[in-house]
Motif scaffolding. Structure first.
Motif, PDB file in Angstrom:
ATOM      1  N   ASN A 164       0.844  -1.192   0.000  1.00  0.00           N
ATOM      2  CA  ASN A 164       0.000   0.000   0.000  1.00  0.00           C
ATOM      3  C   ASN A 164       0.878   1.240   0.000  1.00  0.00           C
ATOM      4  O   ASN A 164       1.915   1.289   0.669  1.00  0.00           O
ATOM      5  CB  ASN A 164      -0.921   0.009   1.218  1.00  0.00           C
ATOM      6  CG  ASN A 164      -1.961  -1.077   1.160  1.00  0.00           C
ATOM      7  OD1 ASN A 164      -2.435  -1.435   0.079  1.00  0.00           O
ATOM      8  ND2 ASN A 164      -2.332  -1.620   2.308  1.00  0.00           N
ATOM      9  N   ILE A 165       0.443   2.257  -0.727  1.00  0.00           N
ATOM     10  CA  ILE A 165       1.234   3.479  -0.885  1.00  0.00           C
ATOM     11  C   ILE A 165       0.679   4.582   0.008  1.00  0.00           C
ATOM     12  O   ILE A 165      -0.519   4.849   0.023  1.00  0.00           O
ATOM     13  CB  ILE A 165       1.244   3.931  -2.360  1.00  0.00           C
ATOM     14  CG1 ILE A 165       2.013   2.911  -3.208  1.00  0.00           C
ATOM     15  CG2 ILE A 165       1.865   5.307  -2.500  1.00  0.00           C
ATOM     16  CD1 ILE A 165       2.014   3.225  -4.691  1.00  0.00           C
ATOM     17  N   LYS A 166       1.580   5.227   0.767  1.00  0.00           N
ATOM     18  CA  LYS A 166       1.194   6.336   1.639  1.00  0.00           C
ATOM     19  C   LYS A 166       1.379   7.695   0.965  1.00  0.00           C
ATOM     20  O   LYS A 166       0.633   8.635   1.222  1.00  0.00           O
ATOM     21  CB  LYS A 166       2.041   6.323   2.923  1.00  0.00           C
ATOM     22  CG  LYS A 166       1.725   5.191   3.865  1.00  0.00           C
ATOM     23  CD  LYS A 166       2.714   5.129   5.018  1.00  0.00           C
ATOM     24  CE  LYS A 166       2.701   6.369   5.896  1.00  0.00           C
ATOM     25  NZ  LYS A 166       3.584   6.218   7.071  1.00  0.00           N
ATOM     26  N   TYR A 167       2.413   7.799   0.128  1.00  0.00           N
ATOM     27  CA  TYR A 167       2.749   9.112  -0.436  1.00  0.00           C
ATOM     28  C   TYR A 167       3.389   8.917  -1.797  1.00  0.00           C
ATOM     29  O   TYR A 167       4.160   7.968  -2.015  1.00  0.00           O
ATOM     30  CB  TYR A 167       3.716   9.854   0.488  1.00  0.00           C
ATOM     31  CG  TYR A 167       4.119  11.226  -0.029  1.00  0.00           C
ATOM     32  CD1 TYR A 167       3.263  12.302   0.090  1.00  0.00           C
ATOM     33  CD2 TYR A 167       5.354  11.425  -0.658  1.00  0.00           C
ATOM     34  CE1 TYR A 167       3.624  13.560  -0.395  1.00  0.00           C
ATOM     35  CE2 TYR A 167       5.721  12.666  -1.143  1.00  0.00           C
ATOM     36  CZ  TYR A 167       4.847  13.729  -1.008  1.00  0.00           C
ATOM     37  OH  TYR A 167       5.199  14.960  -1.489  1.00  0.00           O
ATOM     38  N   ILE A 168       3.063   9.809  -2.721  1.00  0.00           N
ATOM     39  CA  ILE A 168       3.589   9.769  -4.083  1.00  0.00           C
ATOM     40  C   ILE A 168       4.000  11.165  -4.504  1.00  0.00           C
ATOM     41  O   ILE A 168       3.337  12.156  -4.182  1.00  0.00           O
ATOM     42  CB  ILE A 168       2.526   9.212  -5.057  1.00  0.00           C
ATOM     43  CG1 ILE A 168       2.354   7.696  -4.889  1.00  0.00           C
ATOM     44  CG2 ILE A 168       2.887   9.511  -6.496  1.00  0.00           C
ATOM     45  CD1 ILE A 168       1.226   7.114  -5.703  1.00  0.00           C
ATOM     46  N   GLN A 169       5.111  11.258  -5.230  1.00  0.00           N
ATOM     47  CA  GLN A 169       5.573  12.533  -5.785  1.00  0.00           C
ATOM     48  C   GLN A 169       6.385  12.224  -7.044  1.00  0.00           C
ATOM     49  O   GLN A 169       6.910  11.111  -7.197  1.00  0.00           O
ATOM     50  CB  GLN A 169       6.435  13.280  -4.769  1.00  0.00           C
ATOM     51  CG  GLN A 169       6.706  14.740  -5.114  1.00  0.00           C
ATOM     52  CD  GLN A 169       7.543  15.423  -4.039  1.00  0.00           C
ATOM     53  OE1 GLN A 169       7.276  15.269  -2.841  1.00  0.00           O
ATOM     54  NE2 GLN A 169       8.546  16.153  -4.460  1.00  0.00           N
ATOM     55  N   SER A 170       6.507  13.187  -7.947  1.00  0.00           N
ATOM     56  CA  SER A 170       7.261  12.932  -9.176  1.00  0.00           C
ATOM     57  C   SER A 170       7.941  14.203  -9.651  1.00  0.00           C
ATOM     58  O   SER A 170       7.579  15.316  -9.266  1.00  0.00           O
ATOM     59  CB  SER A 170       6.336  12.398 -10.279  1.00  0.00           C
ATOM     60  OG  SER A 170       5.303  13.320 -10.572  1.00  0.00           O
ATOM     61  N   ASP A 171       8.963  14.025 -10.502  1.00  0.00           N
ATOM     62  CA  ASP A 171       9.555  15.127 -11.244  1.00  0.00           C
ATOM     63  C   ASP A 171       9.696  14.658 -12.690  1.00  0.00           C
ATOM     64  O   ASP A 171       9.125  13.632 -13.080  1.00  0.00           O
ATOM     65  CB  ASP A 171      10.886  15.580 -10.627  1.00  0.00           C
ATOM     66  CG  ASP A 171      11.914  14.457 -10.522  1.00  0.00           C
ATOM     67  OD1 ASP A 171      11.924  13.569 -11.401  1.00  0.00           O
ATOM     68  OD2 ASP A 171      12.726  14.471  -9.579  1.00  0.00           O
ATOM     69  N   PHE A 172      10.421  15.378 -13.515  1.00  0.00           N
ATOM     70  CA  PHE A 172      10.491  15.035 -14.933  1.00  0.00           C
ATOM     71  C   PHE A 172      11.023  13.617 -15.170  1.00  0.00           C
ATOM     72  O   PHE A 172      10.554  12.901 -16.051  1.00  0.00           O
ATOM     73  CB  PHE A 172      11.389  16.029 -15.679  1.00  0.00           C
ATOM     74  CG  PHE A 172      10.761  17.372 -15.886  1.00  0.00           C
ATOM     75  CD1 PHE A 172       9.567  17.504 -16.568  1.00  0.00           C
ATOM     76  CD2 PHE A 172      11.372  18.519 -15.407  1.00  0.00           C
ATOM     77  CE1 PHE A 172       8.983  18.736 -16.766  1.00  0.00           C
ATOM     78  CE2 PHE A 172      10.799  19.762 -15.599  1.00  0.00           C
ATOM     79  CZ  PHE A 172       9.592  19.874 -16.277  1.00  0.00           C
ATOM     80  N   ASN A 173      12.012  13.208 -14.388  1.00  0.00           N
ATOM     81  CA  ASN A 173      12.720  11.959 -14.673  1.00  0.00           C
ATOM     82  C   ASN A 173      12.476  10.840 -13.677  1.00  0.00           C
ATOM     83  O   ASN A 173      12.906   9.703 -13.913  1.00  0.00           O
ATOM     84  CB  ASN A 173      14.229  12.229 -14.762  1.00  0.00           C
ATOM     85  CG  ASN A 173      14.569  13.181 -15.890  1.00  0.00           C
ATOM     86  OD1 ASN A 173      14.139  12.983 -17.023  1.00  0.00           O
ATOM     87  ND2 ASN A 173      15.316  14.228 -15.577  1.00  0.00           N
ATOM     88  N   ASN A 174      11.803  11.134 -12.560  1.00  0.00           N
ATOM     89  CA  ASN A 174      11.630  10.128 -11.505  1.00  0.00           C
ATOM     90  C   ASN A 174      10.232  10.179 -10.911  1.00  0.00           C
ATOM     91  O   ASN A 174       9.632  11.257 -10.778  1.00  0.00           O
ATOM     92  CB  ASN A 174      12.634  10.350 -10.371  1.00  0.00           C
ATOM     93  CG  ASN A 174      14.070  10.245 -10.834  1.00  0.00           C
ATOM     94  OD1 ASN A 174      14.600   9.150 -10.991  1.00  0.00           O
ATOM     95  ND2 ASN A 174      14.712  11.374 -11.078  1.00  0.00           N
ATOM     96  N   PHE A 175       9.745   9.003 -10.550  1.00  0.00           N
ATOM     97  CA  PHE A 175       8.499   8.850  -9.813  1.00  0.00           C
ATOM     98  C   PHE A 175       8.864   8.257  -8.452  1.00  0.00           C
ATOM     99  O   PHE A 175       9.531   7.225  -8.388  1.00  0.00           O
ATOM    100  CB  PHE A 175       7.562   7.920 -10.584  1.00  0.00           C
ATOM    101  CG  PHE A 175       6.179   7.797 -10.014  1.00  0.00           C
ATOM    102  CD1 PHE A 175       5.135   8.555 -10.514  1.00  0.00           C
ATOM    103  CD2 PHE A 175       5.913   6.896  -8.986  1.00  0.00           C
ATOM    104  CE1 PHE A 175       3.853   8.429 -10.014  1.00  0.00           C
ATOM    105  CE2 PHE A 175       4.639   6.762  -8.475  1.00  0.00           C
ATOM    106  CZ  PHE A 175       3.599   7.532  -8.989  1.00  0.00           C
TER     107      PHE A 175
END
Length: 264
Positions: free
Chosen positions: A161-172
């Motif tokens: 289960n995922i608590k937190y997600i964030q991304s930028d141009f090259n990475n998730f």
């Protein structure tokens, strides 16, 4: 078993001596009233972003722009990693809106109509005319080409289960329910970055650093040195924070305070 043991060791490194952390000093720059708006953050061009009554607002010292789309329900998230192409996500309608820098609608993407096997719960801007999408239906991370309306999965399904997600141009990036912090790049390479301390709010800066709050105290974790620093701020309580380019914004119900800070 080996992976669990490694995570436990990393967590011990970060949490041993927690509460006796080295301090990071800040310099207060300015403050402004929030006026019943939800503060989203700021970009490197001097613009602040807000949501008020389900209207997305971009504002600087000279001008204010607004975008609203009542037909799509509540705004789930906004991504302005590229301030010239801003994403507004409406999860209830599985729809992504692409805006220009004046919040004019460039493109509307109803994912149900394009591919009914995609049920997005997180989106973000990626490189090469692509969006990051976390597909809740398959628990997989995808790259979606918004010019061709084509998609591809990267990596294997995420079991935890995922608590937190964030991304930028090259990475998730994602943090799972046992606080393991992972990244995946556009080529599908997955990296376990760390097992991090418990948190209430969090922002990932890059592969090496993140900020998190707990019990109305703000911390910076340096993954390279395996050190947790306490950030000195005068606020006894705050709702959230946002960091970019050595500027830290702390916001409460009433105001935003901006601080200068150099992260280690």
């Amino acid at each position: 078993m080996m992976k669990s043991a490694l995570s436990f060791i990393i967590l011990l490194v970060f949490t041993s001596g927690f509460g006796q952390n080295p301090k990071l000093k800040t310099t207060e720059l300015n403050a402004q009233a929030l006026e019943d708006k939800i503060y989203v953050g700021f970009d490197g061009l001097g613009n602040n972003y807000f949501i008020k009554n389900n209207v997305f607002i971009k504002q600087n010292e000279a001008q204010t722009w607004e975008y609203k789309n009542v037909a799509l329900g509540k705004i789930t998230s906004v991504d302005y990693v590229n301030p010239l192409k801003i994403l507004v996500f409406y999860e209830d309608f599985n729809t992504i809106i692409l805006l220009d820098n004046q919040l004019n609608e460039i493109q509307k993407l109803n994912l149900f109509e394009i591919d009914n096997t995609i049920f997005a719960s997180k989106i973000g801007m990626a490189s090469q005319n692509q969006f990051w999408i976390y597909n809740a239906l398959t628990q997989q991370i995808m790259l979606f080409d918004y010019l061709k309306n084509t998609s591809k999965t990267v990596g294997n399904p995420i079991a935890e289960n995922i608590k937190y997600i964030q991304s930028d141009f090259n990475n998730f990036y994602w943090i799972d329910e046992i606080n393991n912090w992972y990244s995946i790049d556009i080529f599908g390479k997955v990296t376990l970055l760390a097992n991090i301390p418990p948190f209430e709010k969090i922002q990932i800066v890059d592969h090496e650093k993140l900020l998190f709050s707990r019990d109305n105290t703000l911390y910076c974790l340096n993954n390279q040195s395996k050190t947790v620093f306490e950030i000195e701020i005068v606020e006894k309580s705050f709702q959230n924070f946002y960091y970019k380019d050595q500027i830290l914004a702390i916001f409460t119900n009433q105001q935003i305070k901006n601080f200068k800070i150099k992260l280690p």
